[in-house]
Design a protein around this motif. Structure first.
Motif, PDB file in Angstrom:
ATOM      1  N   GLN A 186       0.590  -1.060   0.249  1.00  0.00           N
ATOM      2  CA  GLN A 186      -0.349  -0.286   0.259  1.00  0.00           C
ATOM      3  C   GLN A 186       1.279   1.400  -0.291  1.00  0.00           C
ATOM      4  OE1 GLN A 186      -2.776   0.134   2.804  1.00  0.00           O
ATOM      5  NE2 GLN A 186      -3.369   2.038   3.135  1.00  0.00           N
ATOM      6  N   ASP A 187       2.508   1.287   0.425  1.00  0.00           N
ATOM      7  CA  ASP A 187       2.572   2.032   0.485  1.00  0.00           C
ATOM      8  C   ASP A 187       3.802   2.728  -0.206  1.00  0.00           C
ATOM      9  OD1 ASP A 187       2.498   2.898   3.243  1.00  0.00           O
ATOM     10  OD2 ASP A 187       3.819   2.049   4.432  1.00  0.00           O
ATOM     11  N   GLN A 189       1.903   2.845  -3.898  1.00  0.00           N
ATOM     12  CA  GLN A 189       1.620   3.250  -4.500  1.00  0.00           C
ATOM     13  C   GLN A 189       0.887   4.747  -3.819  1.00  0.00           C
ATOM     14  OE1 GLN A 189      -2.638   1.747  -3.117  1.00  0.00           O
ATOM     15  NE2 GLN A 189      -2.252  -0.199  -3.552  1.00  0.00           N
ATOM     16  N   SER A 192      -3.366   9.637  -3.983  1.00  0.00           N
ATOM     17  CA  SER A 192      -4.502  10.447  -4.864  1.00  0.00           C
ATOM     18  C   SER A 192      -4.589  11.702  -4.949  1.00  0.00           C
ATOM     19  CB  SER A 192      -5.475  10.035  -3.849  1.00  0.00           C
ATOM     20  OG  SER A 192      -5.544   8.520  -3.429  1.00  0.00           O
ATOM     21  N   LYS A 310      -3.222  10.965   1.344  1.00  0.00           N
ATOM     22  CA  LYS A 310      -3.183   9.658   1.255  1.00  0.00           C
ATOM     23  C   LYS A 310      -2.714   9.324   3.181  1.00  0.00           C
ATOM     24  CE  LYS A 310       0.266   5.595  -0.086  1.00  0.00           C
ATOM     25  NZ  LYS A 310      -0.787   4.474  -0.881  1.00  0.00           N
ATOM     26  N   GLN A 313       1.023   3.901   5.574  1.00  0.00           N
ATOM     27  CA  GLN A 313       1.309   2.635   7.165  1.00  0.00           C
ATOM     28  C   GLN A 313       2.625   2.556   7.907  1.00  0.00           C
ATOM     29  OE1 GLN A 313      -1.513   0.576   7.360  1.00  0.00           O
ATOM     30  NE2 GLN A 313      -2.891   1.652   6.420  1.00  0.00           N
TER      31      GLN A 313
END
Length: 464
Positions: A186-187, A189, A192, A310, A313
């Motif tokens: 996830q990190d 990505q 947004s 964003k 994490q």
């Protein structure tokens, strides 16, 4: 956790980024007796004149650190607001008077540069190093090093990335973690980008010519355009200034078109086409338009920027830790971005104060404890910012239906109570005397400092 018993001295902290988070952290570290240096890539920092707000989540900490009285001189209470359509018809109202007694504080609105200057005034000039651009970082069992574009290197025990949403510290840290195959997917990505905004603040206005600019409180007007992707808001601030912001919801294609909407984060460049689009939009000041307010704004202070968002994490690894936008970039719709950055500084400084060893294990424990104390609170505000963005900025059919439901079906009493959401979380530095409790709301308990208790007890005993 077992730590070694070697003689201990406080860690040397390297802070990258002289923004609001970095400055407040340095003020707290100074009070905790922890040495630090700040490295800022810009030759000087000149924040764009945008609107900010602080509330009961952070004002007790300003009292605790001796900043509150000066802060109140630069801000106005935001007690009321109106949501309107493009024809200047009110579709919703709100006031915070009903919860003022419980909160104990007002929602304070002010110009971003004012808070920046206040924080900067409390940091010794020799502690900030301007024009130092970090290009890479490295860390080992002994310490951490930043390597800079000018060929210099600087060493310390702990590195704090307070350098914004596009953090170079985070980039270098994540690169190292990818190479070790330990970075969460996830990190990796991209951040947004759902909205783009144009914002600014007028020069001080003559109240004889512009009577709406003079007020003892800040009144918010949010106008939701009809048949357009735009929403715009205006607020009156101290010194008879008007802050304004216009927000465009981006389509999927626009979000991926980096050439059309190139990011200028808090920068001076202006998107002329966007100004042309919005200049005739009405504002609730007589016959004024948004274009009139733009013309009353110094052109080199107008900023166009994405609303990035964003929640990362990974906030820490080894001797490196991220705070503020480097760890969590929130949409501004909930007005909590600056609040969370300042709260990060409070909790991180408190965790570093507890260190009794500079060993890797001790530092990892302190930095992990910082994230453990903060993450759930940030996640709540992150989710709230997305919901509020749908209500205020959303222009899809589903978002318009959601907005209508919120404004028309939810009783005012419930909406007033919702303004209390999260206000019971009011962290303060654990190594300083607490600010007096204000309001009747039950404040969430905070992890206390055993070291501070021992020091206070020792000081009391020696005074007898």
């Amino acid at each position: 956790m077992t730590v070694d018993q070697t003689p201990f001295s406080p860690p040397k902290v390297l802070i990258v980024g002289a923004g609001i988070a970095g400055l407040f952290l340095s003020i707290l570290l100074d009070k905790a007796g922890i040495p630090y240096d700040i490295y800022e890539r810009a030759a000087s920092v000149k924040p764009i004149g945008s609107l900010m707000s602080l509330n009961a989540n952070i004002l007790p900490a300003l009292e605790q650190t001796g900043l509150y009285e000066d802060f109140m001189k630069i801000a106005l209470p935001g007690k009321s607001g109106n949501v309107m359509n493009g024809n200047m018809e009110i579709i919703a109202k709100f006031r915070t008077d009903a919860v003022r007694e419980e909160m104990g504080y007002e929602f304070m609105l002010f110009a971003r540069p004012k808070l920046y200057d206040l924080l900067l005034s409390r940091v010794p000039v020799e502690r900030i190093h301007y024009g130092v651009k970090v290009i890479s970082t490295e860390q080992d069992s002994e310490g951490v090093t930043i390597h800079c574009a000018d060929g210099s290197s600087h060493k310390g025990h702990i590195l704090v990335g307070a350098d914004g949403a596009y953090s170079k510290v985070r980039e270098s840290l994540y690169k190292s973690m990818r190479e070790q195959n330990i970075l969460p997917a996830q990190d990796a990505q991209q951040i947004s980008r759902g909205y783009v905004s144009l914002l600014g603040m007028t020069e001080p206005l003559d109240p004889k010519v512009h009577p709406y600019a003079e007020n003892d409180e800040s009144v918010q007007y949010s106008i939701i355009g009809q048949g357009t992707q735009y929403t715009w808001s205006v607020f009156n601030l101290r010194d008879n200034r008007i802050a304004w912001i216009v927000v465009a919801q981006l389509s999927s294609q626009e979000q991926s078109d980096k050439e059309k909407f190139r990011n200028v984060e808090w920068g001076p460049k202006v998107n002329g086409a966007m100004i042309e689009d919005v200049k005739d939009f009405k504002v609730p000041y007589g016959n004024m338009t948004l274009g009139d307010l733009i013309n009353l704004t110094p052109q080199d202070t107008i900023s166009r920027t994405y609303f990035d968002d964003k929640l990362f994490q990974t906030w820490n690894h080894g001797r490196t830790v991220l705070i503020g936008d480097a760890a969590h970039k929130l949409l501004p719709s909930a007005g909590q971005g600056a609040v969370n950055a300042l709260q990060d500084a409070i909790i991180l400084s408190s965790c570093l104060y507890e260190l009794t060893s500079l060993s890797p294990a001790a530092i990892d424990f302190a930095l992990s404890d910082f994230k453990a104390q903060r993450f759930s609170h940030v996640k709540e505000q992150y989710d709230l910012s997305h919901f509020n963005a749908k209500i205020i900025y959303g222009q899809t059919f589903v978002e318009r239906c959601l907005r209508w439901s919120v404004f028309n079906l939810i009783p005012d009493s419930i909406k007033q109570r919702s303004s209390l959401r999260g206000s019971n979380y009011r962290p303060q530095a654990t190594f300083l005397p607490k600010a007096p409790k204000r309001g009747t709301i039950e404040v969430l308990p905070q992890k206390e400092s055993e070291r501070y208790k021992r020091e206070c007890a020792a000081a009391a005993a020696s005074a007898v």
